[in-house]
Design an enzyme around this catalytic site. Structure first.
Site, PDB file in Angstrom:
ATOM      1  N   HIS A 365       0.796  -1.213   0.000  1.00 44.15           N
ATOM      2  CA  HIS A 365       0.000   0.000   0.000  1.00 44.15           C
ATOM      3  C   HIS A 365       0.834   1.271   0.000  1.00 44.15           C
ATOM      4  O   HIS A 365       0.400   2.306  -0.494  1.00 44.15           O
ATOM      5  CB  HIS A 365      -1.050  -0.060   1.096  1.00 44.15           C
ATOM      6  CG  HIS A 365      -2.160  -0.977   0.679  1.00 44.15           C
ATOM      7  ND1 HIS A 365      -2.206  -2.305   1.043  1.00 44.15           N
ATOM      8  CD2 HIS A 365      -3.191  -0.789  -0.171  1.00 44.15           C
ATOM      9  CE1 HIS A 365      -3.249  -2.878   0.456  1.00 44.15           C
ATOM     10  NE2 HIS A 365      -3.867  -1.981  -0.275  1.00 44.15           N
ATOM     11  N   GLU A 606     -11.255 -10.241  -6.728  1.00 42.44           N
ATOM     12  CA  GLU A 606      -9.848 -10.235  -6.327  1.00 42.44           C
ATOM     13  C   GLU A 606      -9.437 -11.513  -5.617  1.00 42.44           C
ATOM     14  O   GLU A 606      -8.306 -11.659  -5.167  1.00 42.44           O
ATOM     15  CB  GLU A 606      -9.528  -9.004  -5.466  1.00 42.44           C
ATOM     16  CG  GLU A 606     -10.415  -8.799  -4.254  1.00 42.44           C
ATOM     17  CD  GLU A 606     -10.075  -7.521  -3.486  1.00 42.44           C
ATOM     18  OE1 GLU A 606      -9.008  -6.940  -3.710  1.00 42.44           O
ATOM     19  OE2 GLU A 606     -10.899  -7.114  -2.651  1.00 42.44           O
ATOM     20  N   ASP A 630      -4.698  -8.001  -5.480  1.00 38.08           N
ATOM     21  CA  ASP A 630      -4.946  -9.189  -4.674  1.00 38.08           C
ATOM     22  C   ASP A 630      -5.141 -10.424  -5.539  1.00 38.08           C
ATOM     23  O   ASP A 630      -4.720 -11.513  -5.169  1.00 38.08           O
ATOM     24  CB  ASP A 630      -6.160  -8.972  -3.762  1.00 38.08           C
ATOM     25  CG  ASP A 630      -5.759  -8.212  -2.512  1.00 38.08           C
ATOM     26  OD1 ASP A 630      -4.730  -8.577  -1.911  1.00 38.08           O
ATOM     27  OD2 ASP A 630      -6.440  -7.234  -2.156  1.00 38.08           O
ATOM     28  N   CYS A 677      -9.235  -2.116 -11.404  1.00 37.15           N
ATOM     29  CA  CYS A 677      -8.802  -1.022 -10.526  1.00 37.15           C
ATOM     30  C   CYS A 677      -7.510  -1.356  -9.784  1.00 37.15           C
ATOM     31  O   CYS A 677      -7.058  -0.591  -8.949  1.00 37.15           O
ATOM     32  CB  CYS A 677      -9.897  -0.655  -9.525  1.00 37.15           C
ATOM     33  SG  CYS A 677     -10.207  -1.950  -8.324  1.00 37.15           S
TER      34      CYS A 677
END
Ligand code: PEP
Ligand code: MG
Length: 757
Positions: A365, A606, A630, A677
């Site tokens: 992240h 995901e 993911d 995304c």
């Protein structure tokens, strides 16, 4: 044997430099194995030679002088086979090579093992004996274990330039500008100064840092000692009623240690040598821990943990005072073992030029955040000598993952030039901002922005995004000390929905867990990525979920541009439960008399389970959004943050591409729009393939938007389909990437996928 091994490893790890680590190894191994000789050779890739770097038993003058070509001698045999060679009569072996200056003729027994780090041979560790017999099997396993430990230290030394320096001392033709390699994190190149950051109160991670004001550093240290003394005295008296005095003796021992001349005196001596208080404390504590650990008495050896604990406490006090004083130079490159979002947020945006993290990968992240801010990042630079590079000049290449520590002038100039070209390319691409994202055959593929920080809504607004494709709501949760209230959430969501109105905004429900912890909602799990995460948490806590979706829907009143996205859905039942709660919140708001439109509801695809149930899910939702970060992690079974397996982590892996394609086809069958995304959407090469698959829109960091727009505007849907079909024939990610990147070079836009223009 195990204990001996542990001690040698610890001594090696504590050695201040590679030279000393090698001499410890050869001395200790020779003794431990009762051998007559122990030597270490380092591999000099430039000269294609193995160089004798340390020895016990051979003529010490031959260190640095014995150099064996890659096809010469038994040492090279060990290196080329990358496996142990154990001989009873070495001189009879055809590969035996005799150096008169080594004094080697007496030794018949030969055991050599390669020193390997991540498949690369860094050197060879050898023992020799006078007896004409092979070394026993346990000697072989012992030496292999030592070599594997040494490999880590050597990789570190290689990264810091130590090995280069040592090899150069014996040969002066090598180049001093070799980078150490990490993984591409966020595109761009950064030239600047290292600022090493570390988690609060982690003594081992504290770097050395030069200081000028010695007196104030000593005062800081003394104040910290005094605070810890008060803290321990208070703790001891508070526990007097519940703990027997023998258990409280630990506190007395702590107080004694605090008062001792050794802890205070040695730390102050280190400060006087110019190290800051935190670094000086680390030096002292690590030395003391080592002394305790080496004690044979098990009771005393266990006290090492107490010394360390005490060090942590003192450090916490030093940092409390120090924390606010952190200064960030104008061209800060933030460096750390593991950089987190709040470390990044602390640097003034104008000063932050790059990020280099020893851990993590491109979809950690923090890399996503760097991309959102348009800052180059290198992740997973495992060999980064974090403790020793504070304030060093640094170059970070976010395309290749290369990091240069104290680069030569010519490398610095080259990269300044690349950074300049990069800026030019970005401003040229900015001209596309207001152009439609339309293929050459007039197919509109809207580009949306991924966001999650209020501060980066503005860049998203100005990037030409046609809306927000993914708003990660967890960031506002992560930067607080408690759950935000419904009203606080309402304010945040309202601002985003208003800012983009009438363009659509997709708010994702809370996706914490995995690598996104909440300090006030601790989750202890062995496998956090396979655990309680995303929708699994919020469905178990309807009070959190209901408050959040209420806040989202209230925020959309009068705007009606809200979509709700559900993360980590892996069963149809989870989707049904989520919809049940959303409907309930909706009914409640209607009952309250609010004029609310039920938003569109979509799921993140995901988890592989969702791919295989895509048809069932598609029947129940308004849209799909494929979370390739993911999805790659779960299809490939690679932790997205683990640099050890990062080479496998690639959304262009054939298996991942097939999973995405299958999802897109399922969405088409059910006539629902499908978007991507994950970070893949912002990668120009990957975007080609996604367009070929027929995805309806792409959502990415604002900083990638114009690059991907260029791709869309310069290709036809038909050509993208052809490329996809070619790529689907290929069997590994590397070939696919090379092929796709090659398309950009051919069209004169190589700058989209590498440094420069
Ligand atoms: C993803 O997994 O691809 C995604 C977009 O979500 P996150 O990176 O927040 O897990
Ligand atoms: Mg995800």
């Amino acid at each position: 044997m195990l204990e001996l091994l542990r001690r040698i490893v610890e001594e090696v790890n504590n050695a201040p430099n590679l030279d000393q680590a090698l001499s410890i190894i050869v001395r200790r191994v020779k003794d431990a194995m009762s051998a007559d000789v122990c030597s270490v050779y380092l591999t000099d890739e430039v000269q294609q030679q193995h160089v004798l770097m340390a020895t016990e038993g051979l003529n010490p003058d031959s260190v640095g002088n014995i150099r064996l070509a890659f096809d010469e001698g038994l040492v090279s045999l060990v290196a080329s086979r990358a496996e142990p060679v154990n001989l009873g009569n070495a001189p009879e072996h055809p590969r035996y090579y005799y150096f008169s200056e080594s004094g080697e003729e007496k030794f018949c027994g030969f055991l050599g093992v390669p020193i390997i780090h991540h498949r690369k041979v860094l050197g060879v560790l050898i023992v020799q004996g006078t007896r004409t017999e092979k070394f026993p099997e346990e000697s072989e396993t012992f030496l292999i274990t030592i070599a594997s430990q040494l490999a880590g230290a050597m990789a570190h030394a290689a990264a810091s330039g130590d090995i280069e320096r040592i090899l150069q001392q014996t040969d002066n033709t090598t180049d001093d500008s070799k980078p150490l390699s990490g993984l591409p994190g966020a595109p761009g190149v950064a030239v600047g100064t290292a600022v090493v950051v570390y988690p609060l109160a982690d003594l081992k991670a504290i770097p050395d840092r030069r200081i000028d004001d010695i007196d104030s550093e000593i005062e800081l240290f003394n104040r910290a000692i005094e605070s810890v003394r008060q803290e321990i005295t208070a703790l001891s008296s508070r526990l007097a009623k519940v703990l027997p005095s023998e258990d409280r003796a630990l506190f007395d021992a702590y107080l004694l240690m605090l008062d001792s001349e050794s802890l205070g005196g040695e730390t102050i001596a280190h400060i006087r040598q110019g190290n800051w208080a935190a670094g000086a404390l680390r030096q002292t504590i690590i030395e003391h821990v080592k002394v305790f650990k080496e004690m044979d008495d098990p009771y005393l050896s266990e006290r090492a943990d107490d010394v360390y604990d005490l060090g942590q406490r003192v450090l916490a006090h030093i940092q409390q005072t120090n924390h606010k004083q952190m200064a960030y130079p104008a061209e800060t490159i933030l460096i750390g073992e593991e950089i987190n979002a709040s470390m990044l947020a602390e640097v003034p945006t104008d000063n932050l030029k790059g990020v280099v993290s020893a851990r993590g990968s491109s979809t950690s992240h923090v890399a996503i955040l760097a991309r959102a801010l348009g800052i180059p990042a290198v992740m997973g630079a495992r060999n980064l000598p974090v403790g020793r590079i504070d304030a060093c000049p640094i170059i970070a290449d976010g395309y290749s993952g290369n990091v240069f520590v104290s680069p030569s002038k010519s490398v610095r100039e080259e990269y300044r030039q690349l950074a300049k070209e990069e800026a030019e390319l970005s401003s040229e691409l900015m001209a596309l901002r207001d152009q439609p994202a339309m293929t050459k055959d007039n197919i509109h593929i809207p580009l949306f922005a991924n966001t999650g920080l209020l501060s980066d809504v503005t860049p998203s607004l100005h990037s030409g995004a046609e809306g927000i494709g993914l708003y990660r709501t967890e960031f506002p949760f992560m930067i607080r000390q408690r759950f935000p209230s419904e009203d606080e959430q309402y304010q945040i969501y309202r601002q985003v929905l208003e800012a983009f109105h009438p363009r659509p905004v997709t708010l994702r429900t809370l996706d914490v867990g995995g690598d996104k912890p909440l300090s006030y909602f601790p989750i202890e799990e062995d496998n956090p990525f396979l655990g309680w995460r995303g929708i699994r948490i919020t469905l178990d806590h309807p009070e959190i979920f209901l408050v959040q979706v209420r806040a989202m829907m209230r925020a959309s009143i009068g705007l009606n541009n809200l979509n709700i996205l559900l993360p980590m859905i892996s069963t149809v039942a989870e989707l049904a439960d989520s919809k049940f709660f959303i409907n309930r919140a909706y009914e409640e708001l209607i009952e309250d008399g609010l004029d609310i439109k039920l938003p569109k509801i979509g799921v993140m695809i995901e988890v592989p389970a969702a791919v295989y149930q895509a048809d069932s899910l598609a029947r129940r939702v308004d849209f799909f959004s494929i979370g390739t970060n993911d999805l790659t992690q779960y299809v490939m079974a690679v932790d997205r943050n683990n640099a050890n397996v990062a080479e496998l982590y690639d959304a262009l892996q054939p298996a991942v591409l097939r999973a995405i394609y299958q999802t897109v086809q399922s969405a088409k069958r059910h006539n629902i729009p499908v978007s991507v995304c994950g970070e893949m959407a912002g990668d120009p090469a990957a975007a080609l393939v996604l367009i070929g698959m027929g995805v309806d829109s792409l959502s990415m960091s604002a900083s990638s938007l114009t690059r991907v727009k260029w791709v869309i505007r310069n290709i036809t849907q038909k050509r993208a389909e052809d490329l996809l079909n070619e790529v689907l024939e290929m069997e590994d990610a590397q070939t696919i990437r090379q092929y796709l990147n090659g398309r950009f070079e051919v069209s004169g836009m190589g700058g989209l996928v590498r440094a420069g223009k």
